[in-house]
Design an enzyme around this catalytic site. Sequence first.
Site: not given
Ligand code: PEP
Length: 868
Positions: A21, A91, A100, A102, A335, A453, A761, A828, A848
């Site tokens: 501000k 202020r 909001g 402070m 702002r 899960h 991976s 992954c 990737y």
């Molecule tokens: C992992 O362990 O990061 C993975 C991708 O395999 P999962 O989650 O199926 O164990």
Amino acid sequence: TKFVYSFNEGNKDMRSLLGGKGANLAEMTNIGLPVPQGFTITTEACNDYYANDLKIREEIINQIDEKLAQLEEEQGKKLGCEKNPLLVSVRSGAVFSMPGMMDTILNLGLNDISVNGLIESTKNERFSYDSYRRFIQMFSDVAMEIPKYKFENVLDKFKEVNGYQYDTELTTEDLKKIVEEFKGIYKAEIGEDFPQDPRKQLMLSIEAVFRSWNNPRAIVYRRLNDIDNNLGTAVNIQSMVFGNMGEDSGTGVAFTRNPSTGENKLFGEYLINAQGEDVVAGIRTPQSIDTLKNDMPEIYDEFVQATQTLESHYRDMQDIEFTIEKGKLYILQTRNGKRTAKAAINVVVDLVKAGMISKEEAILRIEPNQLDQLLHPTFDPKALKTAEKIAKGLPASPGAAVGKVYFHAEDVVEHVKNGEKVLLVRQETSPEDIEGMVSAEGILTARGGMTSHAAVVARGMGKCCVAGCGQLRVDEAAREIRVGDRIIKEGQYLSIDGSSGTVYIGSVDMTNVEVHGNFAIFMEWVDEIRDMMVRTNADNPRDARKAIEFGAEGIGLCRTEHMFFDEERIPAVRRMILAEEVEDRIAALDKLLPYQRDDFYGIFKAMDGMPANIRLLDPPLHEFLPHDEPSIQALAKQMNIKPSDLKKRVVDLEEFNPMLGHRGCRLAVTYPEICEMQARAIAQGAILAAKEGVEVHPEIMVPLIGTVNELKLLRPLIENTVNEEIEKSGVKFEYTVGTMIEIPRACVTADEIAEVADFFSFGTNDLTQMGFGYSRDDAGKFLDEYVEKGILEKDPFQVLDQDGIGKFVEMAVKLGRSTKPNIKLGICGEHGGEPSSVEFCYRLGLNYVSCSPFRVPIARLAAAQATI
Ligand code: PEP
Ligand code: MG
């Protein structure tokens, strides 16, 4: 050190010292906008106050006095003066805006004498006493922490006695009496008279603003928004202007563009004859900014001019507060405006098209996680205002869902068949619930973390899920939820918000956020700049196609076990698991092979030339078997075996630590025929697709390798099987064989493993689990507290722990490349769709990242930002 700056001494780049501000007030002063003048006490002064035992040091006090004298001189007014008093606002102004959170005090400087001065200078007695009572009220609340209701009670009493409906009906005489009563409350609460000395009022107010940095709601806000606790707040002292001095005065707020849609049209509201807090308090309904054009045409033009100046100066949509005092316009604040994801995209695309910002700047301005909003339905913000929250869990999979609650997958399926909208509510989900999860609008669990899960599967499906909602007592047997003293029975409605984790009672209205054409344009720019690939975790052709729509460039993880839970297949899976002899097992596997072949065929078709990484069976086998007595009885009957035999096998397979047990490549080592069946199904699926002219790039992935010798054993088995199918069919295709890196030992020996693997991976879910030694299914119980107590900065299952687990990844990258320079590297684990983790992967030079379909655009944007 300089601790106090006049507005004309700062500029917009001094945010960290002057707060947002203060920096903007300085900037607006510099560009010649009509800003009521004042000065800013720096964040350093705030930190000094904390370092100095909650005292403002002499040096700082002197600087404040000096600037105050200067302000009085410039304004030709004096604090507390009996003729023409200066009034100021005090202020807070943090570096990052904390709306909001402070405190603010208005009309400071009024006392029994200066109120007469105000009457004299304004010729408005009612206004003057009203300002005085507002000041006592705000000062008492903010600076002295006297409960607000004590003052409100007095106002209510006056209104009731006199039969008024609004505060505006209070007469001058009423207000005079109210001022006296307010002073009485102050004295009763504090044990001293209300301070008449304006300088004392000022110092107490400044301290109060400093202290408000650490009020509980500010602390929570900072935690939620990742703002450093040590930044401190600045304090702005600004001479007051009044919007409540008659019909030629007013006050309002406006955005230079529409903050929900981004439409390039001034958007805002104002009230004639009102002070700032009246707009917020909602006592009177404000008017749209458009009508100001008729009310005060010249002011309107001047204001529009100012908004345009500000927007082009800041090169972003602005949120501007203004006040009109007796026909003169003042700008009180500007702002960058908060906006929805949709507006954010539309604004940056417009700004690029207008030549105001570059594509790179546009890309950096969008918070990747915000894109989520564009990809999922959400609750109608209006409906949310009246919705009743009953609990909060983990925001496991974004989106909004409304439905009748059912506690068993079969019930969900049945009621969905009847055309009802249903939520699946479970203590926690297990693979057997999969069909209920598919049918349900959303999933709510009482236990389990962000990689439980329910969470993983729901995200994969793009289905809304709130997990680990510990306040709920889910009684699956009694088919009810208890929360506090409330009971929600089967068939009653709940609404869940998977983006915030909130659970509402009843059915809350939803809006379908449509994706504007600008979103596509923006994502094209993202792809022009991005140079790391983004793949998806998908287990079936439907998810894979969805992910490609979202821009995925291949599958980074196909968890084949998810294909096993299908109603039709599960008997064969179970027969395979229960087989005592190899022949029986092979017979069961022969039944599974065609299913898997068709799955893979479908996936190769969907990928249409893009790589598909398919992982061999990973979870412990007992996950496919029932555990409770009635289900065991039923299955035994269905399979025509003795319940006692079945039970014995279930007990045999049970493990104390299944996540560290007989799973991953260990299954393939002990049951090579499972591995062989899957390799064959992959090959046959690829051949079928290739025969139709589809280009196929299977990458066959072995999970949970801990030593190179596992891979040395399994790789030839896979290759021989695939090559056999290739020879038999006469259809040629290239494929690779690689491994997950998800056990710390694999990271440490990645040089050896790389010699046998075509790719790595990183399975950072398991790597986090094993690196920290935190069970991914149970850690929810204590991780919150770990984060609250500052032991961990973030839940490491959500945000990759770069300092620890990240080091394992880094080591594996280096070691892997030392023996195989061109080894293909990806991630992954869930982190593959989390922006800061994506950036980390980019820095390590991974080829990737792979994430669930609905996170693909987020990962694309994060990857593009990483390159800039
Ligand atoms: C992992 O362990 O990061 C993975 C991708 O395999 P999962 O989650 O199926 O164990
Ligand atoms: Mg894993």
